[in-house]
Motif scaffolding. Structure first.
Motif, PDB file in Angstrom:
ATOM      1  N   VAL A 127      14.095  49.438  -4.266  1.00 14.23           N
ATOM      2  CA  VAL A 127      12.727  48.994  -4.630  1.00 14.23           C
ATOM      3  C   VAL A 127      11.643  49.390  -3.631  1.00 14.23           C
ATOM      4  CG1 VAL A 127      11.349  46.811  -4.963  1.00 14.23           C
ATOM      5  CG2 VAL A 127      13.634  46.813  -6.099  1.00 14.23           C
ATOM      6  N   LEU A 128      12.041  49.592  -2.359  1.00 13.38           N
ATOM      7  CA  LEU A 128      11.116  49.788  -1.551  1.00 13.38           C
ATOM      8  C   LEU A 128      10.535  51.203  -1.557  1.00 13.38           C
ATOM      9  CD1 LEU A 128      12.229  48.029   1.745  1.00 13.38           C
ATOM     10  CD2 LEU A 128      10.172  47.548   0.319  1.00 13.38           C
ATOM     11  N   ALA A 136      10.962  52.986  -4.503  1.00 15.13           N
ATOM     12  CA  ALA A 136      10.008  53.195  -5.537  1.00 15.13           C
ATOM     13  C   ALA A 136       8.517  52.720  -5.360  1.00 15.13           C
ATOM     14  CB  ALA A 136      10.513  52.307  -6.759  1.00 15.13           C
ATOM     15  N   LEU A 137       8.283  51.708  -4.732  1.00 13.78           N
ATOM     16  CA  LEU A 137       7.155  51.230  -4.292  1.00 13.78           C
ATOM     17  C   LEU A 137       6.429  52.431  -3.425  1.00 13.78           C
ATOM     18  CD1 LEU A 137       7.820  47.440  -3.608  1.00 13.78           C
ATOM     19  CD2 LEU A 137       6.434  48.503  -5.521  1.00 13.78           C
ATOM     20  N   MET A 148      19.857  47.570  -3.316  1.00 13.86           N
ATOM     21  CA  MET A 148      18.763  47.170  -4.201  1.00 13.86           C
ATOM     22  C   MET A 148      17.517  47.301  -3.583  1.00 13.86           C
ATOM     23  SD  MET A 148      20.941  44.950  -7.012  1.00 13.86           S
ATOM     24  CE  MET A 148      20.266  43.237  -6.271  1.00 13.86           C
ATOM     25  N   VAL A 149      17.423  46.508  -2.404  1.00 13.56           N
ATOM     26  CA  VAL A 149      16.060  46.127  -1.838  1.00 13.56           C
ATOM     27  C   VAL A 149      15.439  47.585  -1.388  1.00 13.56           C
ATOM     28  CG1 VAL A 149      14.949  45.592   0.018  1.00 13.56           C
ATOM     29  CG2 VAL A 149      16.300  43.695  -1.109  1.00 13.56           C
TER      30      VAL A 149
END
Length: 135
Positions: A113-114, A116-117, A109-110
């Motif tokens: 997120v990274l 996507a960022l 999940m992390v």
């Protein structure tokens, strides 16, 4: 205790203390943080930095390993530059510690997120580059 008196060579103790203080300062560590990493008491580490004590041989080895400096540098027998600042600021080190303890699902999940960022940042840079090119 892992100290010897400085009666025999106070200049050596002062040289070691100066190197320790320089490395610690460049890494932006407190004496307490450094002592903890070295498995020493804060009081003893402070005595080393002030040149009021000499480390035992095992402690000298640990100092070199943990602080990532050569014994020659620590003992003042080499004019090598001090180690640069710790590459990771405290906030990053904290995140890394938490990630090391995370389970695989959380890590996935992390990563999402990274990713996507990073994609969002790439789009932002592309827009900015287009604006500069059109100006």
């Amino acid at each position: 205790m892992t100290a010897t008196t400085t009666e025999h060579d106070p200049a050596l103790a002062e040289s070691i203390g100066t190197q320790l203080r320089g490395v610690r300062s460049r890494r932006e560590w407190t004496q307490a943080q450094t002592a903890k990493r070295l498995a020493l008491s804060t009081e003893f580490y402070a005595r080393l930095e002030r040149g009021h004590a000499l480390p035992s041989t095992p402690t000298l080895v640990r100092l070199c390993q943990v602080l990532q400096i050569s014994a020659d540098t620590l003992l003042g027998t080499e004019d090598a530059p001090l180690v640069g600042p710790d590459p990771d600021p405290p906030r990053v080190r904290k995140v890394l510690r938490r990630l090391r303890r995370a389970d695989p699902r959380t890590l996935r999940m992390v990563k999402m997120v990274l990713d996507a960022l990073a994609e969002q940042e790439a789009r932002r840079r592309a827009r900015r580059a287009r604006r500069v090119a059109n100006a």
